[in-house]
Every structure is written in C-alpha cells, then in structure tokens.
Enzyme design. Structure first.
Site, PDB file in Angstrom:
ATOM      1  N   HIS A  61      40.380  22.976  -9.321  1.00  0.00           N
ATOM      2  CA  HIS A  61      41.087  24.256  -9.469  1.00  0.00           C
ATOM      3  C   HIS A  61      42.160  24.091 -10.546  1.00  0.00           C
ATOM      4  CE1 HIS A  61      42.111  28.238  -7.635  1.00  0.00           C
ATOM      5  NE2 HIS A  61      43.128  28.041  -8.455  1.00  0.00           N
ATOM      6  N   GLN A 104      51.410  20.068 -12.204  1.00  0.00           N
ATOM      7  CA  GLN A 104      52.444  19.664 -11.264  1.00  0.00           C
ATOM      8  C   GLN A 104      53.804  19.647 -11.947  1.00  0.00           C
ATOM      9  OE1 GLN A 104      51.729  16.443  -8.503  1.00  0.00           O
ATOM     10  NE2 GLN A 104      49.723  16.075  -9.387  1.00  0.00           N
ATOM     11  N   HIS A 147      45.257  23.632 -12.261  1.00  0.00           N
ATOM     12  CA  HIS A 147      46.636  23.491 -11.772  1.00  0.00           C
ATOM     13  C   HIS A 147      47.347  22.342 -12.462  1.00  0.00           C
ATOM     14  CE1 HIS A 147      44.838  20.185  -9.481  1.00  0.00           C
ATOM     15  NE2 HIS A 147      46.054  19.768  -9.180  1.00  0.00           N
ATOM     16  N   CYS A 181      38.431  24.790  -1.216  1.00  0.00           N
ATOM     17  CA  CYS A 181      39.492  24.370  -2.144  1.00  0.00           C
ATOM     18  C   CYS A 181      40.863  24.725  -1.579  1.00  0.00           C
ATOM     19  CB  CYS A 181      39.288  25.075  -3.490  1.00  0.00           C
ATOM     20  SG  CYS A 181      40.733  24.942  -4.567  1.00  0.00           S
ATOM     21  N   ASN A 224      47.375  16.876 -14.858  1.00  0.00           N
ATOM     22  CA  ASN A 224      46.301  15.878 -14.897  1.00  0.00           C
ATOM     23  C   ASN A 224      45.007  16.652 -14.865  1.00  0.00           C
ATOM     24  OD1 ASN A 224      48.061  13.645 -14.753  1.00  0.00           O
ATOM     25  ND2 ASN A 224      48.137  13.789 -12.517  1.00  0.00           N
ATOM     26  N   CYS A 248      42.724  27.558  -3.765  1.00  0.00           N
ATOM     27  CA  CYS A 248      42.249  28.932  -3.955  1.00  0.00           C
ATOM     28  C   CYS A 248      43.085  29.908  -3.107  1.00  0.00           C
ATOM     29  CB  CYS A 248      40.768  29.038  -3.568  1.00  0.00           C
ATOM     30  SG  CYS A 248      39.630  28.596  -4.918  1.00  0.00           S
ATOM     31  N   SER A 252      42.447  15.463  -8.296  1.00  0.00           N
ATOM     32  CA  SER A 252      41.559  15.442  -7.141  1.00  0.00           C
ATOM     33  C   SER A 252      40.994  16.821  -6.828  1.00  0.00           C
ATOM     34  CB  SER A 252      42.292  14.862  -5.930  1.00  0.00           C
ATOM     35  OG  SER A 252      43.533  15.485  -5.751  1.00  0.00           O
ATOM     36  N   HIS A 290      39.034  29.803  -9.550  1.00  0.00           N
ATOM     37  CA  HIS A 290      38.724  28.379  -9.391  1.00  0.00           C
ATOM     38  C   HIS A 290      37.940  27.798 -10.565  1.00  0.00           C
ATOM     39  CE1 HIS A 290      38.044  24.802  -6.836  1.00  0.00           C
ATOM     40  NE2 HIS A 290      36.805  24.782  -7.308  1.00  0.00           N
TER      41      HIS A 290
END
Ligand SMILES: O=P(O)(O)O[C@H]1O[C@H](CO)[C@@H](O)[C@H](O)[C@H]1O
Ligand SMILES: O=P(O)(O)O[C@H]1O[C@H](CO)[C@@H](O)[C@H](O)[C@H]1O
Lengths: 347, 347
Positions: free
Chosen positions: A164, A168, A166, A51, A153, A54, A161, A113
C-alpha cells in the site's frame, strides 16, 4: 582531467557530509553469478481486505482506519520511539547511553492500494507533500521533538512490508548522525560565504548540465556528483528554503511534478516498480535558527543492472566506505535517455 | 538505571566511531509480513567443476588456479582498484575528485568447496590467519598502499556470488572513512590516557560479563555495547596489537579457535550457514607509527528473527542513523545459550 577520471578508479568528495566515495568505472563488465531478487508483477487491486493500511480496515493495534479519501497519517502501531520515555542518562566507564523520546507516524499516500507515487496524479502527490508539511510543522513544534525524519521505504527489497503506498515519519529529541554531518557542512560554508552550499552547488550543476535529470520553475532533480547508490538522485528547491514548512502552493505543485517525473523514469529504467528509500533532510526543529540549511530529498535505490540484480553494500562498503561502479554521469544519461511516460501505459 | 534502559527506547554511544545508535527494545513484538530470504540447504560438493575458485579450474580472466592445498590468494580478476592508475586531482568549484591506486585480492580459505570457517579445522583456520598476516604485511609495504582492508562477504544475501569459502582484500592509497573515524577516537584516547581505548573497554566488558561470548588466553569475543546489526560481534586480542602482522604463533591459533567458536554459534542460532560481512580494522600502512591502534575483527550479520528474516537498514537508518530492536545483552544471551557443537554434526 575530468574525462580521464571516467576510466580510472577514483574517489569523489561529498560536500554535504565531508566523506569520500570510491568509484570504479572500469568495473562494470564484471559478470554476476550471485543473488538475484524476485521481480513480482506490480498489478494489485485498488482495495485489499487484508491490508492494514486500506481505508476501513482494522490494524494490528485493533484501531480501524477511517474511510479516508486523501493522504492519511496516524501514529505507528509499532513505534520505535515513544513520546513518554523516562528521562535517563547512563554513563559507566566507557559505556554511555541515554533515553530518547520520539513520535513515529505512518503516512498513507492514497486510499488506492494499487498506486505508487509515479502512478498518482500530480494533484494527489501535492496532497502528500501537504501532509508532510503539516506533520513537519506539527511534530516539529511538539515537546521534545527536535528533528523530524520523513522517509519512504518502497518495495519489499527495501524492507517495506506492505505494498500500500505509504511512507513514515520518525521524529525525535536528538539530531541523528546523518543530519549532523550535513548541518556541520552547511554551517561551515554559510559562515565563510554567507550563502547556501546547496544553492551554489545547484547553480554549478545547472551550468555543467551532465548530471541534471529534470528542471522546472521551482525544483531541479539531479544525480549528485558524489552519488553512492547506482541511480541515487536528489530533488532540490531553487529557493533557499530551510524546510518544507516554507513551501508555497506553487512550489508544492512543482515539487509534486518533479517527484512524479523522477519516479516514472525510475520505473521505466528496468520496467519494474523501482524500489528505493527516499528521505527529506531539512533543518532541525529545536527552536534555533538554521539559515544555512537547504532542504532536499534524496533517493537511494538499490537496483544496479536489472529488476533482479542489486548493488550490495557489504564487506568493503561496511568496513571502509561506499563504492560504486557506474559513474554519476553514466547514471544520469541512462535515466535521461528513457521515455517520459510510464512504461505501464504502453502495455 | 541500566536496567530501566532495557525497556526504553534509547541511544548508545559507539566509542570507536563517535556515533550514536538507536535501540528500541520494546519493539521486538512487531509482526513481519515483509520480504523473506530463501534458505538454501548448505550441502555442497567438495569440488565443483563450474566454480572459478576451486583448485585447477579456469577463471573468467583465463588464468587457471593451481592445485592449491592450503589457503590461496590471487589478484581479483575484477579489481575495483588498480595499482597503476594515473595520478589525477580534479577540483572545479564544488566538485572534487582524485584518482586512487590500490590492489584487490581474493583469498580462498580452503581447497574444499563445501567448507566454511565454522566447519574448518582450527589448524586450517590458522593458515587463513597466516595468509591474512602475510598479505597485510606484503600489501602494506607495497608502493602507494596505505591501508589494507581484509573482509569476507559470506552468503548470497551478503552479495557473495560464490559459495566457495573465500574472502577479499582491498588495499589502497587513502585511509577509508570508517577507519578514519576509529583512528581519530583511538588517538584522542591515547593522547589523554596513554592507553589503548579498546583494551580499557575490553577490561570493563570482562568485568561486566553480560556481553562476553567467549574468552581464551589471547582473545575475547563479545557483542559490543553499541552493536548495530542484531547479532554483531567483535573479536579483540588481549595484547595491545596494532595489526595482525604482530601476532605470534600461539596467538594465531587462539584467534583461529575463537573465530571457529563464534561462527559455530552463529550457524547454530538459526540452524543455517549464517551470512555476514566480517572485516579486520587495523593500523594504516603508510609508514607512520600508530601506537594508539588496537586491531579487532567485526562481524555484521543481517539475520534478525530466523534464517529467512533479516534486519533492513533502510529509510530511517540511511537518512538518520542505525536502529536496532533487540539489545546487545539479549543478543549475547541468545548466542551464549546455544550448544558449542555445530548443529550439522547432530543431524
Ligand atoms: O567482489 P564481489 O564479491 O563480486 O562483490 C561483492 O563485494 C564487494 C565488496 O564488498 C561489493 O562491492 C559488491 O557489491 C559485492 O557484490
Ligand atoms: O517500520 P517498518 O516499515 O515495519 O520497518 C522498516 O523500516 C524501518 C525504518 O527504516 C526499519 O527499521 C525496518 O528494518 C524496516 O523493515
């Protein structure tokens, strides 16, 4: 009247954008023979050596992530916007374009993760809110950055995609279309009433009750009257704040709490890690005053009937405008009837 | 200037809606580790006994399709809009809703279950155009129908639940949001110049050449300067027509020809039955004159890199506005470099 509309195709008005949405409450019985999504088991390892988000791993850019223990942000290796774009304005007859500057960042919510917001502790979600706040203020004061869009997202179906946890941040010189619409409506109402449009709406909803999902001292979550996505929801601060930079510590915690409770309900709805795009709409950072703005966070989740059947926003929706089948009130009831504890805890 | 923008993040202006779209041409190198779509083989039987659109079969409503040999339309068994909705207006504080009347139809393009528009003969596509024309005129003159939206959702990824070649028509009392935007822009330009905005744009594009896909005596297909979807395209009549009801026989055939050629290119791009939503935008049918309107058909196809990787319109796009990676010019070049014959003919 109100009741009758619940069995009648109708349009509802979105006071924040000035646009209408079509509601077809009689249509929920339609059978579905179309596309279904994969529903993957959510079990993930707490660390994945492959990943790129990570701690300690190397990204596509060649940069190595620090061994971060708290939410961690960095400039997107594949930024859509760049800070140093040359200044270009192009106009030729009916063609019109101009260069756009910006800074795109990735925010890792946790080093772990395997987590998602609903599975994180309130104090750890509070740290995510703190990093959003810090980024909003820092990016917002950077040169040529006049608007900061924070979003997440979540789930492969939402173009994410990497599982993990997260989100933006895309920040840029011009104020984007969706924000401009809301700016216009906030301003109109402010000029006329000298009050926050969203605060007046919030108070009306609190009285009505039927679209409220949750409430604490500082925040309310609800299904907006004009919801587009089947289980669209909004988190609204009770204080008239223009942006998250103004949150105090107590409010940050209350925000984290309501965020956790909403996303747990979401996961419980179809007993799956519920996909969505979420985003915070708030005042532009162009240095002007925006007393009319009232920040809020919206969730646009695509699932409609189950973990594998989504609502398609296609033909009619693309060419005419949004359309939904279940009403906002039905969606609120569905969510309110669910248990408060995450379904995975009972497994 | 123009050239420099092709390597620079920039915004382009959509003259038909007044909205901007973000273009990030430097970003095409981004690796993709996210969701991929299934790519099913397209081979289908010419008749499927379980298909509710095939001739002679019984639908969910209990109605039986006639043994139709030509394009066939009927009222949607699960219509989103109904012609006899009661007249209701609801307003309470900041909540606003109203009932909406409408008629929803399904249009089977062919009795042959295995076909799609690119695989149909030009004279058979002409018959589809004729049924669209008939429906536009008939629905448009029905009581309380002030706008007629013709569209096709093609492919499972576009929410199409049945591969039988078909489209839909949703007609209704109010003019939908997307149409209103264009009405406004057409009118503005008409008042100022007394000319069709889209015709002037078309002539400018024909001179420039770089976004033109195809041209015959009566129609042009092109990638609009402000395209949102990776391979978005438009078909525009050369004559200033407000709606398809005004097409003459020669024009119908020319329309069918350019439609077939465009959709063959689409299929050839990733050697797959190319998914899209297409729709015709045209003058409202509320009895008023719309001399400013110029009808056109748009295609919004989701695929980006291959038959299995699509463009996700998610977080940023939902909260801020549309964003694309490849430029309109690159998309036009990709399509123009493809063979004219359908890939399946060479298999
Ligand atoms: O009527 P259908 O084909 O079942 O439905 C499809 O097209 C409609 C109109 O664009 C959408 O509202 C639906 O989400 C989609 O699945
Ligand atoms: O940057 P990511 O996560 O690779 O990309 C994802 O989010 C972006 C912003 O909403 C979208 O433009 C992409 O289509 C989507 O796949």
């Amino acid at each position: 009247m109100d009741q009758e509309l619940n069995n009648t195709p109708h349009r509802r008005y979105n006071i924040l954008t000035g646009e209408w949405i079509l509601v077809s409450p009689h249509r929920t019985k339609r059978p579905w023979q179309g596309k279904t999504e994969e529903s993957k088991a959510d079990k993930k390892d707490t660390y994945d050596p492959s990943c790129y988000l990570c701690p300690g791993n190397t990204r596509a850019s060649g940069d190595t992530n620090p061994d971060y223990q708290e939410p961690y942000s960095f400039v997107n290796d594949f930024s859509s916007l760049l800070p140093d774009s040359p200044e270009i304005k192009f106009e030729k007859g009916l063609l019109q374009a101009e260069s756009e500057k910006g800074i795109c960042k990735v925010v890792c919510f946790s080093p772990d993760h395997s987590l998602t917001l609903p599975l994180m502790e309130v104090e750890d979600i509070t740290k995510v809110i703190e990093i959003w706040k810090k980024e909003y203020l820092e990016l917002g004061s950077a040169e040529a950055i006049n608007y900061v869009q924070i979003f997440e997202n979540k789930g492969a179906i939402m173009g994410c995609s990497n599982p993990h946890p997260h989100g933006q941040i895309w920040s840029q010189s011009s104020t984007p279309t969706e924000v401009l619409k809301k700016s216009g409506k906030f301003r109109e109402y402010w000029k006329k009433n000298n009050r926050s449009l969203l605060l007046d709406y919030l108070n009306q909803e609190l009285k009505a009750g039927e679209r409220i999902l949750d409430e604490n001292e500082h925040f309310v979550s609800l299904i907006p009257y004009w919801a587009v996505w089947p289980f669209e929801a909004m988190i609204i601060p009770k204080r008239h704040l223009q942006h998250i930079g103004q949150l105090n510590q107590e409010e940050e915690k209350a925000y984290a709490e309501i965020l956790k409770k909403l996303t747990i309900k979401y996961d419980n709805l179809f007993e799956t890690s519920f996909p969505y795009s979420s985003g915070i709409h708030q005042a532009p950072t162009d240095g002007k005053e925006y007393p009319e703005w009232h920040f809020h966070m919206s969730f646009y989740p695509p699932l409609l009937r189950s973990a594998t059947v989504k609502k398609f926003m296609v033909g009619y929706e693309m060419f005419a405008g949004p359309q939904r089948d279940i009403t906002a009130e039905q969606a609120a009831k569905r969510l309110n009837d669910l248990p408060e504890a995450h379904y995975s805890k009972a497994l």
